[in-house]
Design a protein around this motif. Structure first.
Motif, mmCIF file in Angstrom:
data_model
loop_
_atom_site.group_PDB
_atom_site.id
_atom_site.type_symbol
_atom_site.label_atom_id
_atom_site.label_comp_id
_atom_site.label_asym_id
_atom_site.label_seq_id
_atom_site.Cartn_x
_atom_site.Cartn_y
_atom_site.Cartn_z
ATOM 1 N N GLY A 81 0.806 -1.212 0.000
ATOM 2 C CA GLY A 81 0.000 0.000 0.000
ATOM 3 C C GLY A 81 0.839 1.262 0.000
ATOM 4 N N ALA A 82 1.802 1.351 -0.895
ATOM 5 C CA ALA A 82 2.695 2.510 -0.966
ATOM 6 C C ALA A 82 1.896 3.785 -1.249
ATOM 7 C CB ALA A 82 3.745 2.287 -2.067
ATOM 8 N N PRO A 83 2.341 4.924 -0.720
ATOM 9 C CA PRO A 83 1.591 6.179 -0.884
ATOM 10 C C PRO A 83 1.301 6.533 -2.339
ATOM 11 C CG PRO A 83 3.282 6.442 0.790
ATOM 12 C CD PRO A 83 3.502 5.098 0.170
ATOM 13 N N ASN A 84 2.275 6.337 -3.237
ATOM 14 C CA ASN A 84 2.030 6.684 -4.637
ATOM 15 C C ASN A 84 0.978 5.782 -5.278
ATOM 16 O OD1 ASN A 84 4.071 4.546 -4.494
ATOM 17 N ND2 ASN A 84 4.203 4.754 -6.725
ATOM 18 N N ILE A 85 0.862 4.553 -4.808
ATOM 19 C CA ILE A 85 -0.170 3.640 -5.311
ATOM 20 C C ILE A 85 -1.546 4.094 -4.821
ATOM 21 C CG2 ILE A 85 -1.062 1.273 -5.212
ATOM 22 C CD1 ILE A 85 1.381 1.511 -6.966
ATOM 23 N N LEU A 86 -1.647 4.382 -3.551
ATOM 24 C CA LEU A 86 -2.931 4.774 -2.977
ATOM 25 C C LEU A 86 -3.406 6.123 -3.507
ATOM 26 C CD1 LEU A 86 -2.406 3.688 0.748
ATOM 27 C CD2 LEU A 86 -3.515 2.424 -1.110
ATOM 28 N N ALA A 87 -2.463 6.945 -3.990
ATOM 29 C CA ALA A 87 -2.833 8.251 -4.536
ATOM 30 C C ALA A 87 -3.467 8.143 -5.911
ATOM 31 C CB ALA A 87 -1.601 9.157 -4.599
ATOM 32 N N ASN A 88 -3.342 6.980 -6.545
ATOM 33 C CA ASN A 88 -3.928 6.745 -7.861
ATOM 34 C C ASN A 88 -5.213 5.945 -7.698
ATOM 35 O OD1 ASN A 88 -4.197 4.761 -10.368
ATOM 36 N ND2 ASN A 88 -3.140 6.598 -11.075
ATOM 37 N N GLU A 89 -6.295 6.372 -8.353
ATOM 38 C CA GLU A 89 -7.596 5.722 -8.160
ATOM 39 C C GLU A 89 -7.534 4.236 -8.480
ATOM 40 O OE1 GLU A 89 -12.248 6.058 -9.743
ATOM 41 O OE2 GLU A 89 -10.732 7.510 -10.387
ATOM 42 N N LYS A 90 -6.948 3.885 -9.613
ATOM 43 C CA LYS A 90 -6.879 2.480 -9.991
ATOM 44 C C LYS A 90 -5.911 1.735 -9.089
ATOM 45 C CE LYS A 90 -8.774 -0.498 -12.624
ATOM 46 N NZ LYS A 90 -10.235 -0.694 -12.589
ATOM 47 N N GLY A 91 -4.791 2.348 -8.768
ATOM 48 C CA GLY A 91 -3.830 1.717 -7.875
ATOM 49 C C GLY A 91 -4.432 1.426 -6.519
ATOM 50 N N ALA A 92 -5.207 2.372 -6.008
ATOM 51 C CA ALA A 92 -5.855 2.168 -4.706
ATOM 52 C C ALA A 92 -6.849 1.014 -4.768
ATOM 53 C CB ALA A 92 -6.561 3.455 -4.281
ATOM 54 N N GLU A 93 -7.536 0.890 -5.896
ATOM 55 C CA GLU A 93 -8.488 -0.221 -6.076
ATOM 56 C C GLU A 93 -7.759 -1.560 -6.046
ATOM 57 O OE1 GLU A 93 -11.135 -1.902 -9.774
ATOM 58 O OE2 GLU A 93 -11.124 0.274 -9.450
ATOM 59 N N TRP A 94 -6.621 -1.650 -6.743
ATOM 60 C CA TRP A 94 -5.849 -2.899 -6.752
ATOM 61 C C TRP A 94 -5.293 -3.205 -5.368
ATOM 62 C CZ3 TRP A 94 -3.048 -0.820 -11.647
ATOM 63 C CH2 TRP A 94 -3.850 -1.056 -12.780
ATOM 64 N N ALA A 95 -4.819 -2.185 -4.656
ATOM 65 C CA ALA A 95 -4.270 -2.383 -3.315
ATOM 66 C C ALA A 95 -5.347 -2.865 -2.348
ATOM 67 C CB ALA A 95 -3.642 -1.086 -2.801
ATOM 68 N N ALA A 96 -6.551 -2.329 -2.460
ATOM 69 C CA ALA A 96 -7.640 -2.759 -1.591
ATOM 70 C C ALA A 96 -7.999 -4.213 -1.847
ATOM 71 C CB ALA A 96 -8.861 -1.859 -1.811
ATOM 72 N N GLY A 97 -7.998 -4.620 -3.126
ATOM 73 C CA GLY A 97 -8.290 -6.015 -3.458
ATOM 74 C C GLY A 97 -7.245 -6.956 -2.912
ATOM 75 N N PHE A 98 -5.991 -6.556 -3.028
ATOM 76 C CA PHE A 98 -4.923 -7.409 -2.502
ATOM 77 C C PHE A 98 -5.027 -7.531 -0.990
ATOM 78 C CE2 PHE A 98 -0.748 -8.114 -0.674
ATOM 79 C CZ PHE A 98 -0.327 -9.237 -1.372
ATOM 80 N N LYS A 99 -5.307 -6.429 -0.319
ATOM 81 C CA LYS A 99 -5.405 -6.436 1.145
ATOM 82 C C LYS A 99 -6.553 -7.322 1.616
ATOM 83 C CE LYS A 99 -5.608 -3.319 5.126
ATOM 84 N NZ LYS A 99 -5.704 -1.898 5.564
#
Length: 627
Positions: A111-129
């Motif tokens: 869940g790196a900050p630059n990932i969470l700052a991107n809408e799609k990246g945040a979606e992928w991070a939430a799914g992985f979590k």
């Protein structure tokens, strides 16, 4: 009865001509002056760790250290938390993480900050979590966005060559490979996967370097995502040339998984990138792609029943539903541009038209495992991805699922490995063997195979128990061209030893392909050596070897078949005017597939249409004849 004593003058008296009569031009010890590749080394050129974007999002947390330790025989813990170890260590390994967006998966995991700052990246991070089905959905969504070139541009830029994170990762990858390289014991080859997959058509190539990290660090891998990447293989060939020019090193590329390319991996007229199969294309492909990955987890790619209807062994681990993400279904007309045997045939035709055969490749096998675990053993199969590691339910989890259908978990193959004939276990010797195509593929078993072609082999050449001496003296090994034509049919010497802890051998076959005077190509499969004294029927068909598989115990017995097979074969249908190729296919007796082991260990229910028994095999690189 004792022999009479020798006279004093006889003791120590040698016949000065004896050695030259027995071993012309050799010392008494035949090994003292042996100058040909005399050892077979086992490994693979297609393994992914958690640095690959799809592998990481599927839950792979293993890195290059883990993958090397596992391959050289150490016990480690899988990403799923299971203790795992190879039955036998590998001799060498190339880790080929996807060059595109290396490192994004590990940042999504944490869940790196630059990932969470991107809408799609945040979606992928939430799914992985969240894990489970949500993680799988997120992974497939990322793969689909990647295949359709729709990954957010800002994320592509952050994980592309030139960025700090990317350049540092490449440095670490090459440095780690150097640290695990032990010449003579365990060889690490530096490489990466150039993942050209436009619209889900699998046109991937693995890039393999002959060199140390010192040279590899002078360049950065080629990628495919816009705006700086490319999916055109001509650009990959330019990268390979630039690498050699810049570093003084050597490189090659290995194409793979034609069965998921929907007819684009072995083009005949136009390339998917919009180019033409012209003289420039065939010359560059022949130069840079000496090998083809003929078997792996996502199916076997030697041939297809539609292409080889008279080959009773053609339908082996066939996976022919569509492209990689099942967004386009398979049509029969695509198949001729997807499978190795047909490509070898079409290569003869293109050579007649353009002067160069672009599909004059040797055969290799690999796993394409995304677990960091190079497992091709049926009883020790850890699946394609972390989500497919051993569990009671993995058989029922689709590998890919779309609106058009699914590739089911039980359809994947526990395959394959690559054998290399070389003089020593070093980067240079293994790479050079691959470049000269003195290498072959197996679906997992470590079957030892030698295959030679020439004009004068005879049964006497097999009687010495060291036929390789005669093979190199009188002919050429797999991957070569037959020497200048004689006035008679060529002879081929082939022999195989079963895997020491594996199944007996059913038969050896020689597969021939040729082009006649009218430019039409043909194929024929010949049974040339077989076990158990079987006799061919009136139609020339050899009876099946039998079946000793015990499904309840996931076992078989070697009470049928042979531990070794060997023969010298003369082509009975040779026409000196026809271009041709020949390769050997070695078939084992029936054994259980990996799903049977899952059934015994977990009580997993096997679907009715799933294949439980198969006959594993080896494919040698061809030998070519040119009039």
């Amino acid at each position: 009865m004792l022999s009479p004593p020798l006279h004093a003058q006889d003791a120590g008296t040698a016949d000065p001509d004896l050695l030259t009569r027995i071993y012309p031009g050799k010392a008494y010890s035949p090994y003292a002056e042996r100058d040909f590749p005399n050892q077979v080394f086992w490994g693979e050129t297609h393994l992914h760790t958690g640095l690959s974007l799809d592998a990481g999002l599927f839950g792979n947390i293993l890195g290059h250290d883990d993958a090397y330790r596992f391959a050289r025989g150490e016990q480690i813990k899988s990403s799923g938390g299971l203790q795992v170890k190879l039955g036998r260590p590998l001799d060498w390994l190339a880790i080929t993480d996807h060059s595109d967006m290396m490192g994004i998966a590990t940042d999504i995991q944490r869940g790196a900050p630059n990932i969470l700052a991107n809408e799609k990246g945040a979606e992928w991070a939430a799914g992985f979590k969240e894990g489970g089905a949500a993680a799988g959905k997120a992974a497939f969504d990322l793969i689909t966005h990647f295949a359709q070139m729709k990954v957010p541009e800002e994320l592509v830029e952050q994980y592309s060559p030139g960025s700090e994170v990317y350049n540092n990762l490449w440095y670490q990858i090459t440095e780690t490979a150097d640290s695990y390289y032990e010449p003579g014991r365990f060889t690490t080859l530096i490489g990466y996967e150039w993942t050209s997959v436009p619209k889900g058509f699998n046109l991937h190539r693995n890039v393999i370097l002959r060199d140390s990290g010192e040279r590899a660090r002078q360049v950065i891998p080629l990628t495919t995502q816009p705006p700086t990447g490319t999916t055109d293989p001509l650009d990959l060939y330019a990268w390979l040339q630039d690498y050699e020019d810049k570093t003084g090193g050597q490189a090659l590329a290995i194409s793979h998984n034609g069965n998921l390319s929907n007819g684009w991996l072995f083009p005949l007229t136009d390339t998917y990138a919009g180019g033409k199969v012209d003289q420039n294309y065939v010359e560059l492909r022949a130069k840079w792609e000496p090998l083809y990955e003929v078997t792996q987890i996502k199916g076997d790619g030697e041939t297809h029943p539609f292409l080889s209807p008279n080959d009773e062994f053609a339908d082996y681990e066939t996976l022919d539903k569509g492209n990689l993400d099942l967004t386009e279904l398979k049509q029969n007309e695509m198949l001729q541009r997807e499978y190795a045997r047909e490509a070898l045939r079409n290569g003869l035709m293109l050579e007649a038209q353009l002067g160069t055969n672009p599909y004059k490749f040797g055969m290799v096998g690999a796993t394409d495992s995304h677990t960091g675990l190079s497992t091709a053993e049926e009883e020790n199969f850890f699946g394609k991805s972390t989500s497919a590691e051993p569990t009671p339910t993995r058989i029922s989890h689709p590998f890919v699922k779309s609106q058009l259908g699914a590739i089911e978990g039980y359809e994947l193959a526990a395959s394959g490995y690559q054998a290399v004939w070389a003089s020593e276990n070093t980067r240079e010797a293994i790479f050079d063997a691959m470049e000269r195509k003195e290498t072959y593929a197996t679906t997992g078993p470590r079957i030892a195979v030698r295959f030679f072609g020439g004009w004068n082999f005879n049964e006497q050449d097999l009687r010495s128990r060291a036929p390789a001496f005669r093979g190199y003296e009188k002919g050429v090994p797999m991957g070569s061209d037959l020497p200048a034509a004689a006035s008679k049919a060529p002879t081929f010497m082939v022999y195989a030893l079963r895997d020491p802890i594996g199944a007996n051998l059913d038969r050896i076959q020689i597969v021939k392909g040729w082009m006649d005077a009218k430019g039409k190509t043909h194929e024929q499969v010949y049974d040339v050596a077989w076990s158990d004294g079987r006799k061919a029927d009136a139609d020339g068909k050899l009876p099946a070897v039998g079946n000793t598989v015990d499904l309840e115990a996931a076992n078989w017995t070697n009470t049928i078949g042979a531990s070794e097979l060997a023969t010298v074969w003369v082509d009975p249908d040779f026409n000196a005017a026809d271009k041709a190729f020949y390769y050997a296919r070695v078939i084992e007796i029936p054994t259980p597939r990996w799903i049977v082991y899952d059934n015994v260990r977990y009580g997993t229910q096997i679907p009715d249409n799933a294949k439980k028994i198969h006959q594993e095999r080896a494919y040698t690189s061809p030998i070519w004849y040119d009039p």
